[in-house]
Design a protein around this motif. Structure first.
Motif, PDB file in Angstrom:
ATOM      1  N   ASP B 174      -7.097  -6.755   1.188  1.00 22.61           N
ATOM      2  CA  ASP B 174      -7.215  -5.556   1.053  1.00 22.61           C
ATOM      3  C   ASP B 174      -6.116  -4.600   1.792  1.00 22.61           C
ATOM      4  N   GLY B 175      -5.509  -5.264   2.579  1.00 18.83           N
ATOM      5  CA  GLY B 175      -4.501  -4.633   3.438  1.00 18.83           C
ATOM      6  C   GLY B 175      -4.899  -3.612   4.528  1.00 18.83           C
ATOM      7  N   ILE B 176      -5.623  -4.190   5.288  1.00 18.94           N
ATOM      8  CA  ILE B 176      -6.383  -3.462   6.534  1.00 18.94           C
ATOM      9  C   ILE B 176      -5.236  -2.840   7.463  1.00 18.94           C
ATOM     10  N   ASN B 177      -5.050  -1.834   7.809  1.00 18.62           N
ATOM     11  CA  ASN B 177      -4.274  -1.063   8.730  1.00 18.62           C
ATOM     12  C   ASN B 177      -2.695  -1.184   8.102  1.00 18.62           C
ATOM     13  N   ILE B 178      -2.804  -1.351   6.735  1.00 13.88           N
ATOM     14  CA  ILE B 178      -1.208  -1.439   6.259  1.00 13.88           C
ATOM     15  C   ILE B 178      -1.086   0.138   5.706  1.00 13.88           C
ATOM     16  N   GLY B 179       0.257   0.532   6.067  1.00 14.25           N
ATOM     17  CA  GLY B 179       0.242   2.049   5.792  1.00 14.25           C
ATOM     18  C   GLY B 179       0.463   1.893   4.202  1.00 14.25           C
ATOM     19  N   GLN B 180       0.454   3.355   3.686  1.00 15.78           N
ATOM     20  CA  GLN B 180       0.486   3.618   2.520  1.00 15.78           C
ATOM     21  C   GLN B 180       2.239   3.454   1.860  1.00 15.78           C
ATOM     22  N   LEU B 181       3.041   3.647   2.875  1.00 13.50           N
ATOM     23  CA  LEU B 181       4.461   3.560   2.433  1.00 13.50           C
ATOM     24  C   LEU B 181       4.782   1.965   2.293  1.00 13.50           C
ATOM     25  N   THR B 182       3.979   1.148   3.052  1.00  9.15           N
ATOM     26  CA  THR B 182       4.295  -0.372   2.830  1.00  9.15           C
ATOM     27  C   THR B 182       3.917  -0.744   1.207  1.00  9.15           C
ATOM     28  N   PHE B 183       2.685  -0.084   1.071  1.00  8.41           N
ATOM     29  CA  PHE B 183       2.007  -0.325  -0.112  1.00  8.41           C
ATOM     30  C   PHE B 183       3.219   0.123  -1.301  1.00  8.41           C
ATOM     31  N   ALA B 184       3.840   1.225  -0.951  1.00  6.70           N
ATOM     32  CA  ALA B 184       4.510   1.840  -2.031  1.00  6.70           C
ATOM     33  C   ALA B 184       5.833   1.274  -2.360  1.00  6.70           C
ATOM     34  N   ASN B 185       6.308   0.326  -1.253  1.00  9.63           N
ATOM     35  CA  ASN B 185       7.433  -0.217  -1.674  1.00  9.63           C
ATOM     36  C   ASN B 185       7.443  -1.298  -2.147  1.00  9.63           C
ATOM     37  N   LEU B 186       6.190  -2.096  -2.014  1.00  9.17           N
ATOM     38  CA  LEU B 186       6.151  -3.362  -2.935  1.00  9.17           C
ATOM     39  C   LEU B 186       6.073  -3.261  -4.268  1.00  9.17           C
ATOM     40  N   PRO B 187       6.749  -4.274  -5.098  1.00 11.61           N
ATOM     41  CA  PRO B 187       6.476  -4.328  -6.250  1.00 11.61           C
ATOM     42  C   PRO B 187       5.261  -4.549  -6.947  1.00 11.61           C
ATOM     43  N   VAL B 188       5.000  -4.214  -8.151  1.00 11.01           N
ATOM     44  CA  VAL B 188       3.663  -3.989  -8.770  1.00 11.01           C
ATOM     45  C   VAL B 188       3.521  -5.409  -9.531  1.00 11.01           C
ATOM     46  N   LEU B 189       2.550  -6.081  -9.343  1.00 10.26           N
ATOM     47  CA  LEU B 189       2.177  -7.324 -10.038  1.00 10.26           C
ATOM     48  C   LEU B 189       1.767  -6.916 -11.473  1.00 10.26           C
ATOM     49  N   ASP B 190       2.137  -7.436 -12.496  1.00  8.60           N
ATOM     50  CA  ASP B 190       1.837  -6.944 -13.824  1.00  8.60           C
ATOM     51  C   ASP B 190       1.793  -8.314 -14.695  1.00  8.60           C
ATOM     52  N   GLY B 191       0.932  -8.312 -15.746  1.00  9.07           N
ATOM     53  CA  GLY B 191       0.821  -9.066 -16.777  1.00  9.07           C
ATOM     54  C   GLY B 191       0.065 -10.507 -16.308  1.00  9.07           C
ATOM     55  N   LEU B 192      -0.720 -10.549 -15.276  1.00 12.78           N
ATOM     56  CA  LEU B 192      -1.167 -11.924 -14.799  1.00 12.78           C
ATOM     57  C   LEU B 192      -2.056 -12.482 -15.993  1.00 12.78           C
ATOM     58  N   ARG B 193      -1.619 -13.504 -16.359  1.00 12.13           N
ATOM     59  CA  ARG B 193      -2.129 -14.269 -17.740  1.00 12.13           C
ATOM     60  C   ARG B 193      -3.423 -14.981 -17.361  1.00 12.13           C
ATOM     61  N   HIS B 194      -3.552 -15.695 -16.333  1.00 14.97           N
ATOM     62  CA  HIS B 194      -4.780 -16.603 -15.773  1.00 14.97           C
ATOM     63  C   HIS B 194      -5.639 -15.754 -14.671  1.00 14.97           C
ATOM     64  N   PRO B 195      -6.894 -15.846 -14.766  1.00 12.05           N
ATOM     65  CA  PRO B 195      -7.525 -15.161 -13.945  1.00 12.05           C
ATOM     66  C   PRO B 195      -7.604 -16.000 -12.375  1.00 12.05           C
ATOM     67  N   PRO B 196      -7.446 -15.561 -11.410  1.00 11.15           N
ATOM     68  CA  PRO B 196      -7.259 -16.175  -9.990  1.00 11.15           C
ATOM     69  C   PRO B 196      -8.585 -16.909  -9.773  1.00 11.15           C
ATOM     70  N   ARG B 197      -8.484 -18.052  -9.255  1.00 11.48           N
ATOM     71  CA  ARG B 197      -9.396 -19.070  -8.733  1.00 11.48           C
ATOM     72  C   ARG B 197     -10.056 -18.505  -7.463  1.00 11.48           C
ATOM     73  N   ALA B 198     -11.284 -18.550  -7.216  1.00 12.78           N
ATOM     74  CA  ALA B 198     -11.980 -18.178  -6.014  1.00 12.78           C
ATOM     75  C   ALA B 198     -11.870 -19.336  -5.048  1.00 12.78           C
ATOM     76  N   GLU B 199     -11.552 -18.868  -3.859  1.00 17.71           N
ATOM     77  CA  GLU B 199     -11.526 -19.954  -2.726  1.00 17.71           C
ATOM     78  C   GLU B 199     -11.792 -19.300  -1.383  1.00 17.71           C
ATOM     79  N   ALA B 200     -12.765 -19.960  -0.683  1.00 15.90           N
ATOM     80  CA  ALA B 200     -13.254 -19.363   0.377  1.00 15.90           C
ATOM     81  C   ALA B 200     -13.530 -17.818   0.403  1.00 15.90           C
ATOM     82  N   ASN B 201     -14.352 -17.491  -0.713  1.00 19.75           N
ATOM     83  CA  ASN B 201     -14.855 -16.107  -0.647  1.00 19.75           C
ATOM     84  C   ASN B 201     -13.436 -15.139  -1.169  1.00 19.75           C
TER      85      ASN B 201
END
Lengths: 403, 336
Positions: B174-201
């Motif tokens: 989720d990014g608890i306590n992580i600022g909007q600026l940090t979010f904005a400066n990160l590149p966006v993940l795109d085109g994920l082909r395979h659904p992620p697997r679930a591990e420990a919730n």
């Protein structure tokens, strides 16, 4: 009529299989007591390609329906829907001279037998003889008995099917110990639910758009005048989206259901939609709505243009005063009625099952299965008369669906 | 119409009912299985019942002993700590002591001490947690947090979307306590082909560590290049860097660098050779080569290009500046 009064309606579609179990009571009331629904397998364009896979799905759906009804192995009779491009319809006319002044029952039988005497090919069997009105000296009559005239004519809209396809279809219920009491063409079964007698008298076109094929039936003056099957359905729309947008079929199906519209609107130009990747809620892509709707509307328009071409002059507005009714799973596509109205040049609505069917079965995808039960009940086109029947029917159905 | 269809009964010849024989399979009924055991059979039946009863008694005894032992152990471990108890808190990230207290708070104060570590580590942002009770009663908690390397958007069950972060090990959080600026400066993940697997919730993207290495290298060694990256597409990355055709596709922000390089709407890297490709891209000669190329081509005809660095420089493999592979693309890969 089945001895134990339990009958199943089995609608084997390209994308889904629906089984309903009905209990026909002594006073000819219908009580729907079981529902089973499974995604189909082993079918393409309404025809069986993989018998094992198809059989497994139908048997599972049948078992589900029996389970909901609290029965196991008790249902031994079924009505099956029939579709596919192997179905062909023709009009055969029979005639006879009236022996006395008034038309007798013997005269009528002679005219009917004359219409039915045409032999089909060895590899084809007749599925339906749908009678059209009598003509006594050129005058149309619903019942010619005791009328005065010289020459009696009667015509039948005859639907025949390929022998192999029928044998394959019958093998599925027979293999689970169920006897097929009758086969009903999908469009006629659907029409029994979505079109009432007034519509059929005024002229109505019923179009059942399934996953792999589109069935249609045209009624005029209360009689079936034309039926047909087009080997194009909702799956083709999904396929077009997958190819056009370069996405998986699963993603395309999701876009079709959630965002697609069968016409291009003014607000589509710059609007985008967000679509999750690979069915996962993580990440995603944006697509222009215009691109999606362009692809969908092109295919849907093609389906209705083919129907219009096949109907010819019978499909013109003055003969089809009640307009067109769209049913089947694809009928839920947004804007389909507008696209159909534009292509067919007819007033068009999405079909609704009668109001005695509760909400769970009210969707157009259940029209065919419900129509099969109506055929089993022997009421056929009288489906819309059900509400007028004693309230017990509604009570039983509601009781089942509110489990 | 149905009543008219009933006419078919008068016409036996061509109707399917009269020409197709249905061979309905006979299914076994319950009466097929009824049998009357004789005297010997009856004796065997009673013997079997006796053995079954003895076996059931034995298992019941074992279960009772195990339950008793477990209750004893659990009572030792489950000494609840008081909500107001002092906590010595440390974290290598952004999570705070307040967040820890809120997370652990329950109706009866703090949960048992054994549960604290498990509950903290069930939050995807927490990589690991060390929890100790000091002799003076202070609860010492030290958190090691996941560091975000990309951001994405998830669709919530109610149909709305929400931003999420992806850690170097592929865990989505989720990014608890992580600022909007940090979010904005990160590149966006795109085109994920395979659904992620679930591990420990929580959800994990397979093979993401290679992507994290790529982004870390770009951010640390070539910040000027990394700053312009808007999206990284994993459409052609199946989770293994050595998979045939595996690629990282990077979409730069609009107006990156200069008007010449702004025509480049996509940069393609190889998951196995991105170190060399990044190095080549950062060289001043590369910028000059792109500039010259752009001025030489008819930009009105092809306004957008893909720079494919994954293609091997066959002409001179020793040359640190890769051969320029600028491929015109008809539709711009990015949207404003």
């Amino acid at each position: 009529m089945p001895r134990n009064n339990l009958v199943a309606a089995i609608d084997i579609g390209t994308t889904k299989t629906v089984v309903l179990i009905g209990e026909i009571q002594a006073d000819r009331k219908l009580n729907i007591i079981g529902l089973g629904e499974r995604p189909s397998a082993g079918l393409r364009k309404g025809e069986i390609l993989d018998m094992s896979a198809a059989k497994e799905v139908v048997h599972a759906a049948f078992a589900d329906a029996e389970k909901t009804a609290g029965l196991h192995g008790k249902v031994r009779h079924a009505y099956l829907s029939l579709t596919g491009s192997h179905l062909e319809g023709r009009r055969y006319v029979g005639s006879t001279s009236v022996a006395a002044t008034r038309v007798s029952r013997e005269d009528i039988e002679r005219a009917k037998n004359d219409a039915k005497r045409r032999k089909t090919a060895d590899d084809r069997f007749v599925v339906h003889y749908v009678r059209q009105p009598f003509f006594l000296d050129g005058k149309p009559l619903a019942n010619a008995e005791n009328m005065v005239g010289k020459r009696l004519e009667v015509s039948y809209w005859t639907i025949d099917a390929a022998r192999n396809r029928l044998e394959e279809l019958l093998h599925i219920p027979n293999d689970m110990g169920v006897h097929a009491d009758d086969l009903v063409v999908s469009s006629l079964a659907s029409a029994a639910m979505v079109a009432d007698d007034t519509m059929k008298r005024n002229g109505v076109l019923v179009v059942d758009i399934g996953g792999g094929v589109t069935d249609y039936a045209l009624y005029y003056n209360g009689y079936v005048v034309q039926t047909g099957v087009i080997p194009v359905g909702g799956d083709h729309i999904t396929n077009d989206l997958a190819l056009g947008l370069r996405i998986s079929r699963e993603e395309a199906e999701s876009i079709k259901i959630k965002f697609a519209r069968a016409y291009i609107g003014a607000d589509d130009e710059h609007a985008t939609v967000f679509v999750s990747n690979a069915g996962s809620p993580i990440g995603g892509r944006e697509f222009y709505k215009r691109s999606i709707n362009l692809i969908v509307s092109a295919r849907v328009d093609e389906i209705f243009q083919i129907i219009r071409e096949r109907l010819g002059r019978f499909g013109e507005g003055d003969r089809v005063a009640a307009g067109a009714i769209i049913t089947g799973g694809t009928a839920l596509l947004n804007g389909l009625d507008l696209c159909a109205a534009n292509a067919l040049k007819l007033e068009t609505v999405v079909g609704q099952n009668p109001d005695w069917v509760t909400e769970e079965l009210s969707g157009p995808k259940y029209s065919t299965a419900l129509g099969l039960l109506q055929y089993a009940l022997g009421a056929g086109d009288g489906a819309r008369r059900m509400p007028g029947a004693p309230a017990g029917i509604m009570g039983h159905i509601r009781k089942f669906l509110r489990l | 119409m149905l009543n008219q269809n009933r006419d078919s009964a008068d016409t036996p010849a061509d109707h399917w009912k009269n020409r197709l024989e249905q061979r309905t399979k006979r299914l076994p009924s319950s009466s097929d299985f009824t049998a009357k055991p004789g005297t010997a059979g009856s004796r065997r039946l009673w013997g079997a019942r006796l053995r079954l009863a003895l076996l059931a008694s034995f298992f019941a005894g074992v279960m009772a002993i195990a339950a008793f032992a477990w209750r004893d152990l659990a009572s030792e471990a489950a000494r609840p700590v008081v909500a107001q108890e002092r906590i010595a808190f440390k974290s290598d990230g952004v999570l705070s002591e307040r967040w820890v207290r809120e997370t652990l708070a329950s109706e009866d104060g703090m949960p048992p001490v054994f549960d604290i570590k498990r509950r903290l580590e069930s939050v995807a942002q927490v990589r690991s947690a060390e929890v100790r009770r000091m002799p003076d009663g202070t609860l010492e908690i030290r958190l090691y947090e996941r560091r975000p390397v990309m951001r994405t958007v998830v669709r919530l069950p109610d149909g709305t979307t929400a931003p999420r972060l992806i850690a170097a090990d592929g865990v989505i959080f989720d990014g608890i306590n992580i600022g909007q600026l940090t979010f904005a400066n990160l590149p966006v993940l795109d085109g994920l082909r395979h659904p992620p697997r679930a591990e420990a919730n929580f959800d994990v993207i397979d093979g993401f560590s290679r992507v994290a290495d790529f982004l870390d290298m770009a951010r640390e060694k070539y910040p000027a290049i990394y700053r312009d990256w808007l999206k990284v597409s994993l459409r052609d990355y199946p989770g293994r860097p050595d998979a045939p055709g595996a690629l990282f596709r990077v979409k730069p922000r609009l107006m990156a660098h200069s008007p010449d390089s702004a025509a480049i709407v996509e940069i393609v890297f190889s998951p196995t050779n991105f170190a060399r490709e990044l190095e080549g891209l950062a060289r001043p000669e590369m910028a000059e080569t792109i500039r010259q190329y752009m001025r030489a081509v008819d930009r009105s005809k092809f306004p957008a290009y893909r720079l494919d660095l994954s293609l091997v420089n066959w002409t001179d493999p020793r040359n640190p500046v890769p051969q320029l592979h600028l491929i015109p693309v008809s539709v711009p890969a990015r949207q404003p």
